[in-house]
Design an enzyme around this catalytic site. Structure first.
Site, PDB file in Angstrom:
ATOM      1  N   LYS A 192       0.843  -1.201   0.000  1.00  0.00           N
ATOM      2  CA  LYS A 192       0.000   0.000   0.000  1.00  0.00           C
ATOM      3  C   LYS A 192       0.871   1.241   0.000  1.00  0.00           C
ATOM      4  O   LYS A 192       1.513   1.567   0.996  1.00  0.00           O
ATOM      5  CB  LYS A 192      -0.922   0.064   1.217  1.00  0.00           C
ATOM      6  CG  LYS A 192      -1.986   1.135   0.989  1.00  0.00           C
ATOM      7  CD  LYS A 192      -2.641   1.677   2.225  1.00  0.00           C
ATOM      8  CE  LYS A 192      -1.920   2.824   2.858  1.00  0.00           C
ATOM      9  NZ  LYS A 192      -1.861   4.049   2.042  1.00  0.00           N
ATOM     10  N   GLU A 268       9.908   1.040  10.644  1.00  0.00           N
ATOM     11  CA  GLU A 268      10.896   2.110  10.404  1.00  0.00           C
ATOM     12  C   GLU A 268      10.129   3.404  10.595  1.00  0.00           C
ATOM     13  O   GLU A 268       9.299   3.753   9.752  1.00  0.00           O
ATOM     14  CB  GLU A 268      11.410   2.059   8.958  1.00  0.00           C
ATOM     15  CG  GLU A 268      12.128   0.813   8.573  1.00  0.00           C
ATOM     16  CD  GLU A 268      13.570   0.809   9.034  1.00  0.00           C
ATOM     17  OE1 GLU A 268      14.003   1.785   9.680  1.00  0.00           O
ATOM     18  OE2 GLU A 268      14.241  -0.187   8.763  1.00  0.00           O
ATOM     19  N   CYS A 303      13.302  10.942   6.994  1.00  0.00           N
ATOM     20  CA  CYS A 303      13.204  10.448   8.372  1.00  0.00           C
ATOM     21  C   CYS A 303      14.508  10.651   9.134  1.00  0.00           C
ATOM     22  O   CYS A 303      14.514  10.905  10.326  1.00  0.00           O
ATOM     23  CB  CYS A 303      12.836   8.985   8.357  1.00  0.00           C
ATOM     24  SG  CYS A 303      13.878   8.053   7.251  1.00  0.00           S
ATOM     25  N   GLU A 401       9.516  15.808  15.593  1.00  0.00           N
ATOM     26  CA  GLU A 401       9.826  15.638  14.180  1.00  0.00           C
ATOM     27  C   GLU A 401       8.915  16.550  13.362  1.00  0.00           C
ATOM     28  O   GLU A 401       7.694  16.449  13.448  1.00  0.00           O
ATOM     29  CB  GLU A 401       9.593  14.180  13.754  1.00  0.00           C
ATOM     30  CG  GLU A 401       9.936  13.971  12.299  1.00  0.00           C
ATOM     31  CD  GLU A 401       9.710  12.546  11.825  1.00  0.00           C
ATOM     32  OE1 GLU A 401       8.638  11.991  12.093  1.00  0.00           O
ATOM     33  OE2 GLU A 401      10.626  11.994  11.188  1.00  0.00           O
TER      34      GLU A 401
HETATM   35  P1  NAD Z   1       2.317   8.110   8.021  1.00  0.00           P
HETATM   36  O1  NAD Z   1       2.655   7.297   9.200  1.00  0.00           O
HETATM   37  O2  NAD Z   1       1.212   9.093   8.117  1.00  0.00           O
HETATM   38  O3  NAD Z   1       1.901   7.153   6.801  1.00  0.00           O
HETATM   39  C1  NAD Z   1       2.721   6.087   6.409  1.00  0.00           C
HETATM   40  C2  NAD Z   1       1.833   5.043   5.773  1.00  0.00           C
HETATM   41  O4  NAD Z   1       0.931   4.570   6.754  1.00  0.00           O
HETATM   42  C3  NAD Z   1       0.991   5.565   4.608  1.00  0.00           C
HETATM   43  O5  NAD Z   1       0.912   4.571   3.612  1.00  0.00           O
HETATM   44  C4  NAD Z   1      -0.356   5.795   5.255  1.00  0.00           C
HETATM   45  O6  NAD Z   1      -1.428   5.687   4.360  1.00  0.00           O
HETATM   46  C5  NAD Z   1      -0.405   4.690   6.281  1.00  0.00           C
HETATM   47  N1  NAD Z   1      -1.286   5.008   7.399  1.00  0.00           N
HETATM   48  C6  NAD Z   1      -1.596   6.248   7.881  1.00  0.00           C
HETATM   49  N2  NAD Z   1      -2.471   6.132   8.898  1.00  0.00           N
HETATM   50  C7  NAD Z   1      -2.730   4.811   9.066  1.00  0.00           C
HETATM   51  C8  NAD Z   1      -3.564   4.067   9.947  1.00  0.00           C
HETATM   52  N3  NAD Z   1      -4.327   4.681  10.867  1.00  0.00           N
HETATM   53  N4  NAD Z   1      -3.540   2.733   9.849  1.00  0.00           N
HETATM   54  C9  NAD Z   1      -2.788   2.107   8.914  1.00  0.00           C
HETATM   55  N5  NAD Z   1      -2.014   2.755   8.034  1.00  0.00           N
HETATM   56  C10 NAD Z   1      -1.979   4.087   8.108  1.00  0.00           C
HETATM   57  O7  NAD Z   1       3.662   8.755   7.545  1.00  0.00           O
HETATM   58  P2  NAD Z   1       3.895   9.741   6.322  1.00  0.00           P
HETATM   59  O8  NAD Z   1       3.298  11.050   6.690  1.00  0.00           O
HETATM   60  O9  NAD Z   1       3.477   9.100   5.045  1.00  0.00           O
HETATM   61  O10 NAD Z   1       5.492   9.829   6.299  1.00  0.00           O
HETATM   62  C11 NAD Z   1       6.185  10.607   7.185  1.00  0.00           C
HETATM   63  C12 NAD Z   1       6.682   9.782   8.339  1.00  0.00           C
HETATM   64  O11 NAD Z   1       7.390   8.636   7.875  1.00  0.00           O
HETATM   65  C13 NAD Z   1       7.670  10.528   9.193  1.00  0.00           C
HETATM   66  O12 NAD Z   1       7.398  10.306  10.544  1.00  0.00           O
HETATM   67  C14 NAD Z   1       9.014   9.919   8.817  1.00  0.00           C
HETATM   68  O13 NAD Z   1      10.000  10.011   9.777  1.00  0.00           O
HETATM   69  C15 NAD Z   1       8.633   8.521   8.545  1.00  0.00           C
HETATM   70  N6  NAD Z   1       9.636   7.883   7.675  1.00  0.00           N
HETATM   71  C16 NAD Z   1      10.493   6.986   8.247  1.00  0.00           C
HETATM   72  C17 NAD Z   1      11.476   6.379   7.480  1.00  0.00           C
HETATM   73  C18 NAD Z   1      12.425   5.382   8.090  1.00  0.00           C
HETATM   74  O14 NAD Z   1      13.040   4.633   7.344  1.00  0.00           O
HETATM   75  N7  NAD Z   1      12.573   5.331   9.382  1.00  0.00           N
HETATM   76  C19 NAD Z   1      11.573   6.688   6.122  1.00  0.00           C
HETATM   77  C20 NAD Z   1      10.685   7.612   5.570  1.00  0.00           C
HETATM   78  C21 NAD Z   1       9.710   8.192   6.375  1.00  0.00           C
END
Ligand code: NAD
Length: 497
Positions: A192, A268, A303, A401
């Protein structure tokens, strides 16, 4: 479309852009069972790029069924590693061959600079697929030293159906970080992508089938987190979830697993990386160059972004001056324009979030540069690079963050204080240390709470080394052979002789 000197004519390609927009299950396209769609909007100009099928629980069911059937009949899971290698090498080739289209897709959908997607994200993704392809037929199992009356082998088996849920900041690369090792190990996948940037994953699935991946092994369900993402987390027939995203949603996946089938959950999550510059650094220009890269790459939506800069008090003013010169030289603009050196944020919502932090930073620290929304007339989500100095530990811009182009700077007096300040965070994804003293580098790197410590550089990253965090940045590792640990289980077979 290519002009002789400057490579592809991105603006012309953008006019002709026709993305895939349906759900990909069992090697074919379909609409959502509900018939609904959601809009993916380009942060370049606020225009709707595509209405994409809005996958939800029923669509995840179909994708998981297709993945399970493919896994059980062994069309991929029991194929020879050398056969998986052949298919994945061909996929790497197809990613490269379709590089301009994929680079344009992430630039339009996620607002990333096309100069970067075409030179970093796309070749990097192809290289990762190639690396796992080449690795998979060179991994041996073990024979345990149990003595002469038995033969005990320890082999790695694929887990079954893996759910991959990814964020929007590196849409193609994040998909590949999960898919390449999961598929190489023989699993089937339900992916997804983030709702902000679903398009490149859909094209990737199509390329995988073209490369020879059997139908049903890779399924892609675009949709909202609270619908399709949650359905993957709660699904009773998905064996593991590999998630990259926020810490908040990572914790939800742990609860989904507990409420359903106790699936393995690999996380992650977020970060607030510290970049620590000691007083003995001779090449402060290099430290300034990379401090800027460290908080502005991908408009700060990384991230592992070096969002906190800790500088020894004796070099603070000098480094901040060098840094501000470089930040002022940034050209924020259209991600397709050759002159732009920083693109927009992913969405208007993300811009509002960053603006909220700019406001709190103005109250809690000293604004040294930036802060403004830019190019509002375009309809895009452009944010000026922003630097706060004299930032107290209590400030939100220091602790939380932001996931935007905002740097918080503070001075320290001793090594002890630097380590304490760097580690005073719920996150532990990455850290950087600048020093010309080898002993200090080694000592401080050992004391920092981080999955990766970069010395005299920032964001050191390569497919050969594991990437992931400690504390609330998550656990488990992407990249390197260690990534295969999360997509395989160990099988002991004991033969009594
Ligand atoms: P997010 O957590 O909002 O979303 C990530 C994914 O989770 C998306 O596909 C989203 O649709 C899904 N999601 C959102 N809410 C959900 C729920 N209630 N239940 C199930 N799935 C759900 O994150 P984002 O805004 O897309 O990305 C930013 C975040 O990602 C930041 O916190 C960043 O640090 C983190 N990030 C971490 C890494 C790493 O490798 N550690 C890499 C890139 C981004």
């Amino acid at each position: 479309m290519t002009s002789p000197d400057s490579g592809p004519d991105w603006a012309a390609l953008a006019e002709a852009f026709t993305p895939r927009r349906r759900i990909f299950v069992d090697g074919d396209w379909r609409d959502a069972v509900s018939g609904e769609t959601f809009a993916t909007v380009s942060p370049r100009d606020g225009r709707v790029l595509a209405e994409v099928a809005r996958g939800a629980a029923a669509d995840v069911d179909a994708a998981a069924d297709s993945a399970r059937r493919a896994f059980e009949d062994g069309r991929w899971s029991r194929s020879a590693p050398a056969e998986r290698k052949r298919v994945l090498l061909r996929l790497a080739e197809l990613i490269e061959r379709n590089g301009a289209e994929l680079a344009l897709t992430d630039a339009l959908d996620g607002g990333k600079l096309v100069a970067e997607t075409s030179t970093v994200d796309v070749p990097g993704s192809a290289a990762i697929v190639q690396w796992y392809a080449e690795a998979i037929d060179k991994l041996y199992g073990e024979v345990a030293p149990v003595g002469p009356s038995a033969l005990a082998t320890v082999t790695r088996e694929p887990l079954g159906v893996v759910g991959a849920v990814i964020p929007w900041n590196y849409p193609l690369e994040m998909a590949v970080w999960k898919l390449a090792p999961a598929l190489a190990a023989g699993n089937s996948v339900v992916l997804k992508p983030a709702e902000e940037s679903p398009l490149s994953a859909l094209r990737l699935a199509e390329l995988a089938v073209e490369a020879g991946l059997p139908d049903g092994v890779l399924n892609v369900v675009p949709g909202l987190g609270v619908e399709a993402g949650q359905a993957i987390g709660l699904h009773p027939d998905i064996d593991a979830v590999a998630f990259t995203g926020s810490t908040e949603v990572g914790k939800l996946f742990q609860t989904y697993a507990g409420r359903s089938n106790m699936k393995q959950v690999w996380l992650e999550c977020g970060g607030k990386s510290a970049n620590v510059v000691f007083d003995d650094v001779e090449d402060l220009d290099a430290a300034a160059d990379l401090a800027v890269f460290g908080f502005l790459a991908c408009s700060g939506q990384v991230c592992s972004a070096n969002a906190r800069l800790l500088v020894h008090r004796s070099r603070h003013d000098e480094l901040v001056a060098l840094l501000l010169d470089r930040v002022a030289a940034k050209v924020v603009g259209d991600p397709l324009a050759a002159a732009s050196t920083m693109g927009p944020l992913v969405s208007a919502k993300q811009l509002d979030r960053v603006q909220g932090y700019v406001e709190s930073g103005r109250r809690e620290a000293t604004l040294a540069f930036g802060g403004a929304r830019l190019h509002t007339e375009t309809g895009g989500s452009y944010q000026e690079p922003t630097v706060f100095v004299d930032v107290p530990q209590s400030a939100a811009v220091w602790r939380e963050e932001i996931f935007g182009p905002v740097l918080a700077v503070a001075a320290f007096d001793t090594e002890e204080e630097a380590v304490r300040l760097a580690n005073a965070s719920p996150y532990g994804l990455a850290a950087s240390v600048w020093t010309d003293d080898l002993r200090r580098a080694h000592r401080v790197a050992g004391r920092l709470d981080a999955g990766t410590v970069s010395v005299n550089t920032v964001d050191a990253l390569d497919v050969t080394v594991p990437f992931g965090g400690v504390k609330q940045s998550g656990y488990g590792r992407d990249l390197s052979l260690h990534a295969l640990d999360k997509f395989t289980s160990l099988k002991t077979t004991w033969i009594q002789l």
